[in-house]
Design a protein around this motif. Structure first.
Motif, PDB file in Angstrom:
ATOM      1  N   CYS A 102      46.327  40.514  52.943  1.00 11.22           N
ATOM      2  CA  CYS A 102      47.107  41.685  52.545  1.00 11.22           C
ATOM      3  C   CYS A 102      48.214  41.921  53.561  1.00 11.22           C
ATOM      4  N   LYS A 115      55.785  47.034  38.777  1.00 10.48           N
ATOM      5  CA  LYS A 115      54.750  46.141  39.314  1.00 10.48           C
ATOM      6  C   LYS A 115      54.560  44.895  38.461  1.00 10.48           C
ATOM      7  N   TRP A 155      49.079  39.821  43.777  1.00 11.53           N
ATOM      8  CA  TRP A 155      49.358  41.075  43.096  1.00 11.53           C
ATOM      9  C   TRP A 155      49.846  42.109  44.104  1.00 11.53           C
ATOM     10  N   GLU A 157      49.811  46.425  45.064  1.00  9.57           N
ATOM     11  CA  GLU A 157      49.325  47.789  44.879  1.00  9.57           C
ATOM     12  C   GLU A 157      50.317  48.684  45.604  1.00  9.57           C
ATOM     13  N   SER A 158      50.788  49.713  44.908  1.00  9.67           N
ATOM     14  CA  SER A 158      51.787  50.584  45.513  1.00  9.67           C
ATOM     15  C   SER A 158      51.873  51.891  44.749  1.00  9.67           C
ATOM     16  N   GLU A 159      52.179  52.926  45.494  1.00 10.53           N
ATOM     17  CA  GLU A 159      52.528  54.218  44.919  1.00 10.53           C
ATOM     18  C   GLU A 159      53.828  54.643  45.581  1.00 10.53           C
TER      19      GLU A 159
END
Length: 175
Positions: A102, A115, A155, A157-159
């Motif tokens: 990561c 995304k 992949w 992952e995000s906000e």
């Protein structure tokens, strides 16, 4: 450079590319990629937090291609980190079958609708820093192809407002 990237992607897509597989220690690969990217991090005043455990993980991979993936993800994380107090973190975890890497940043993050598009050829998110996007839009597409060739997954992952975390998995070599 753009033409070479397009040709490389076509080679991966056509199945004409043969991986140069060898037994490699993931920690060595990660450290080499970090050493390569440190000048860019210093130039942009971004700290890199290496949270890689001392445990050695043996992979069967094409070292040069995995380093290419890491450098691309690290340079993107540096580029999109918080401009005032940029920070990039690298950590790994494992299961019986694979290892997960990561790379996270503390930038603006990525909107949910983007995304699914981010690994497409020539995709560049707009208004990330309200300046002209840098790069060709092929780096993440190439990363995806390289990880696919290694039978792994990649992949994000995000906000928005909380940075982005890019993950990829690679199979662990059975000893």
């Amino acid at each position: 450079h753009l033409i070479n990237q397009v040709l490389t992607l076509e080679k991966y897509d056509s199945g004409a590319y043969k991986l140069n597989l060898a037994s490699e220690l993931l920690n060595d690969i990660l450290n080499q990629a970090i050493d390569t990217i440190l000048p860019l991090a210093k130039e942009r005043n971004v700290s890199i937090k290496n949270q890689i455990p001392d445990t050695q993980y043996l992979l069967s991979c094409d070292r040069g291609l995995i380093i290419q993936v890491l450098i691309n993800l690290l340079s993107n994380a540096i580029k999109f980190s918080n401009q005032d107090a940029g920070e990039v973190c690298i950590f790994i975890s494992n299961s019986d079958q694979d290892i997960t890497v990561c790379i996270s940043d503390n930038g603006r993050g990525i909107d949910a609708e983007l995304k699914e598009l981010i690994f497409d050829k020539f995709f560049q998110a707009k208004n990330q820093t309200l300046r002209k996007p840098e790069g060709s839009g092929l780096g993440l597409a190439i990363c995806k192809k390289i990880i696919d060739l290694h039978h792994g997954n990649i992949w994000i992952e995000s906000e928005p407002g909380y940075g982005a975390k890019f993950y990829f998995t690679l199979p662990i070599k059975k000893v």
